[in-house]
Design a protein around this motif. Structure first.
Motif, PDB file in Angstrom:
ATOM      1  N   LEU A 164      -5.969 -28.021  -8.454  1.00 13.34           N
ATOM      2  CA  LEU A 164      -5.978 -29.356  -7.244  1.00 13.34           C
ATOM      3  C   LEU A 164      -7.476 -29.262  -6.949  1.00 13.34           C
ATOM      4  CD1 LEU A 164      -2.912 -29.338  -7.592  1.00 13.34           C
ATOM      5  CD2 LEU A 164      -2.914 -29.998  -5.193  1.00 13.34           C
ATOM      6  N   SER A 165      -8.082 -28.195  -6.495  1.00 14.13           N
ATOM      7  CA  SER A 165      -9.596 -28.455  -6.121  1.00 14.13           C
ATOM      8  C   SER A 165     -10.388 -28.739  -7.176  1.00 14.13           C
ATOM      9  CB  SER A 165      -9.917 -27.055  -5.460  1.00 14.13           C
ATOM     10  OG  SER A 165      -9.266 -26.844  -4.358  1.00 14.13           O
ATOM     11  N   SER A 166     -10.157 -28.886  -8.481  1.00 16.14           N
ATOM     12  CA  SER A 166     -11.030 -29.466  -9.400  1.00 16.14           C
ATOM     13  C   SER A 166     -11.211 -30.873  -9.154  1.00 16.14           C
ATOM     14  CB  SER A 166     -10.612 -28.947 -10.667  1.00 16.14           C
ATOM     15  OG  SER A 166      -9.099 -29.851 -11.005  1.00 16.14           O
ATOM     16  N   GLU A 167     -10.672 -31.558  -8.460  1.00 20.82           N
ATOM     17  CA  GLU A 167     -10.869 -32.963  -8.186  1.00 20.82           C
ATOM     18  C   GLU A 167     -11.079 -33.069  -6.481  1.00 20.82           C
ATOM     19  OE1 GLU A 167      -7.903 -35.272  -9.714  1.00 20.82           O
ATOM     20  OE2 GLU A 167      -8.332 -34.936 -11.700  1.00 20.82           O
ATOM     21  N   ASN A 168     -11.771 -33.911  -5.996  1.00 23.26           N
ATOM     22  CA  ASN A 168     -11.842 -34.287  -4.562  1.00 23.26           C
ATOM     23  C   ASN A 168     -10.615 -34.915  -4.033  1.00 23.26           C
ATOM     24  OD1 ASN A 168     -14.406 -33.345  -4.243  1.00 23.26           O
ATOM     25  ND2 ASN A 168     -15.278 -35.570  -4.765  1.00 23.26           N
ATOM     26  N   SER A 169      -9.844 -34.329  -2.946  1.00 21.85           N
ATOM     27  CA  SER A 169      -8.679 -34.624  -2.377  1.00 21.85           C
ATOM     28  C   SER A 169      -8.635 -34.201  -0.867  1.00 21.85           C
ATOM     29  CB  SER A 169      -7.442 -34.420  -3.218  1.00 21.85           C
ATOM     30  OG  SER A 169      -6.990 -33.026  -3.014  1.00 21.85           O
ATOM     31  N   ILE A 170      -7.618 -34.710  -0.227  1.00 22.24           N
ATOM     32  CA  ILE A 170      -7.195 -34.118   1.052  1.00 22.24           C
ATOM     33  C   ILE A 170      -7.377 -32.374   1.018  1.00 22.24           C
ATOM     34  CG2 ILE A 170      -4.820 -34.523   1.117  1.00 22.24           C
ATOM     35  CD1 ILE A 170      -7.205 -34.919   4.107  1.00 22.24           C
ATOM     36  N   VAL A 171      -6.564 -31.854   0.108  1.00 22.02           N
ATOM     37  CA  VAL A 171      -6.495 -30.531   0.011  1.00 22.02           C
ATOM     38  C   VAL A 171      -7.764 -29.752   0.480  1.00 22.02           C
ATOM     39  CG1 VAL A 171      -6.969 -30.006  -2.686  1.00 22.02           C
ATOM     40  CG2 VAL A 171      -5.077 -28.989  -1.376  1.00 22.02           C
ATOM     41  N   HIS A 172      -8.877 -30.227   0.061  1.00 17.81           N
ATOM     42  CA  HIS A 172     -10.183 -29.479   0.288  1.00 17.81           C
ATOM     43  C   HIS A 172     -10.246 -29.311   1.970  1.00 17.81           C
ATOM     44  CE1 HIS A 172     -12.046 -29.292  -3.445  1.00 17.81           C
ATOM     45  NE2 HIS A 172     -11.326 -30.522  -3.816  1.00 17.81           N
ATOM     46  N   LYS A 173      -9.870 -29.994   2.701  1.00 15.54           N
ATOM     47  CA  LYS A 173      -9.646 -29.963   4.183  1.00 15.54           C
ATOM     48  C   LYS A 173      -8.733 -28.648   4.608  1.00 15.54           C
ATOM     49  CE  LYS A 173      -7.787 -32.239   8.327  1.00 15.54           C
ATOM     50  NZ  LYS A 173      -8.747 -31.640   9.301  1.00 15.54           N
ATOM     51  N   PHE A 174      -7.562 -28.762   4.031  1.00 13.07           N
ATOM     52  CA  PHE A 174      -6.753 -27.764   4.269  1.00 13.07           C
ATOM     53  C   PHE A 174      -7.091 -26.463   3.783  1.00 13.07           C
ATOM     54  CE2 PHE A 174      -3.318 -31.417   3.250  1.00 13.07           C
ATOM     55  CZ  PHE A 174      -3.660 -31.828   4.406  1.00 13.07           C
ATOM     56  N   ILE A 175      -7.685 -26.241   2.708  1.00  7.19           N
ATOM     57  CA  ILE A 175      -8.313 -24.914   2.107  1.00  7.19           C
ATOM     58  C   ILE A 175      -9.413 -24.629   3.105  1.00  7.19           C
ATOM     59  CG2 ILE A 175      -9.861 -24.027   0.295  1.00  7.19           C
ATOM     60  CD1 ILE A 175      -6.794 -23.839  -0.374  1.00  7.19           C
ATOM     61  N   ASN A 176     -10.264 -25.458   3.485  1.00  5.69           N
ATOM     62  CA  ASN A 176     -11.356 -25.138   4.250  1.00  5.69           C
ATOM     63  C   ASN A 176     -10.984 -24.535   5.699  1.00  5.69           C
ATOM     64  OD1 ASN A 176     -13.142 -26.024   2.267  1.00  5.69           O
ATOM     65  ND2 ASN A 176     -13.579 -28.035   3.174  1.00  5.69           N
ATOM     66  N   GLU A 177     -10.038 -25.299   6.167  1.00  3.55           N
ATOM     67  CA  GLU A 177      -9.495 -24.623   7.579  1.00  3.55           C
ATOM     68  C   GLU A 177      -8.700 -23.217   7.349  1.00  3.55           C
ATOM     69  OE1 GLU A 177      -7.240 -27.483   9.602  1.00  3.55           O
ATOM     70  OE2 GLU A 177      -9.041 -28.874   9.970  1.00  3.55           O
TER      71      GLU A 177
END
Length: 219
Positions: free
Chosen positions: A6-19
């Motif tokens: 999923l992180s191979s594309e930009n999405s809201i999942v990056h926010k959750f992973i970063n936190e």
């Protein structure tokens, strides 16, 4: 094995992973669990696109409606204890699914860096011919997932296996790919490059179980 990163594309999942990774945020256990839960929901949504559907007529207040309904018989398997918030996130989308719970932990043998995977608890319905989703947030060496899959063999042969993970290491993903059947899909939010000498993901986020539920005594 097909890998969906999923992180191979930009999405809201990056926010959750970063936190989840951020040491200034991750010590808030409730928020840590919530972010894993939310990633579980995202993974469930993406996974749902690959399932089989049938048509069903339902009645609305004004007229009949030809609706699509999931026809796969889904079983969600949580790998205790870190898998619980991920399991809940997936279950919030597949709310009619049956559920399996299994324990798998590292038992250190001769040194801090040497360990074996111990499976002590399994509660499961039959998974024969069903769609199995294994929820395990951290895919490090891959040994836990392989031990879980082997323990589940006595419960039947699933039609298809989906692995849902938050963060995985490339080495562990390769290990799982070599040991799981071909009819397996891996749904993963982020992939990290390496493991350290203790078999933990780098950069990773630490011990997901401890961050979610508190520290434990070592076996």
């Amino acid at each position: 094995m097909k890998i969906h990163h999923l992180s191979s594309e930009n999405s809201i999942v990056h926010k959750f992973i970063n936190e989840l990774r951020d040491v200034t945020i991750q010590n808030d256990r409730m928020r840590f669990r919530k972010n894993i839960h939310r990633i579980g929901e995202v993974l469930a949504y993406e996974l749902s696109k690959t399932l089989k559907y049938t048509n069903k007529t339902i009645e609305t207040p004004l007229a009949p409606y030809n609706a699509s309904k999931i026809s796969d018989d889904v079983v969600i398997c949580s790998v205790l204890r870190a898998g619980l918030p991920l399991h809940e996130g997936i279950l919030s989308f597949f709310d009619e699914a049956q559920n399996t719970f299994i324990s798998a932990y590292r038992h250190h043998t001769n040194s801090e860096n040497d360990f074996e995977i111990i499976v002590e608890y399994l509660a499961s319905p039959s998974i024969e011919g069903k769609t199995l989703i294994i929820a395990d947030p951290m895919l490090a060496t891959g040994q836990s997932l392989v031990a879980v899959q082997k323990a589940l063999e006595k419960m039947g042969t699933p039609k298809h296996i989906h692995i849902a993970a938050v963060i995985g290491a490339t080495q562990g993903i390769s290990f799982v790919e070599n040991h799981f059947p071909e009819n397996t899909d891996l749904w993963i939010a982020a992939i990290d490059p390496e493991l350290n000498e203790k078999g933990y993901i780098v950069p990773g986020l630490g011990d997901a179980g401890d961050l979610a539920y508190g520290t434990k005594l070592q076996h």
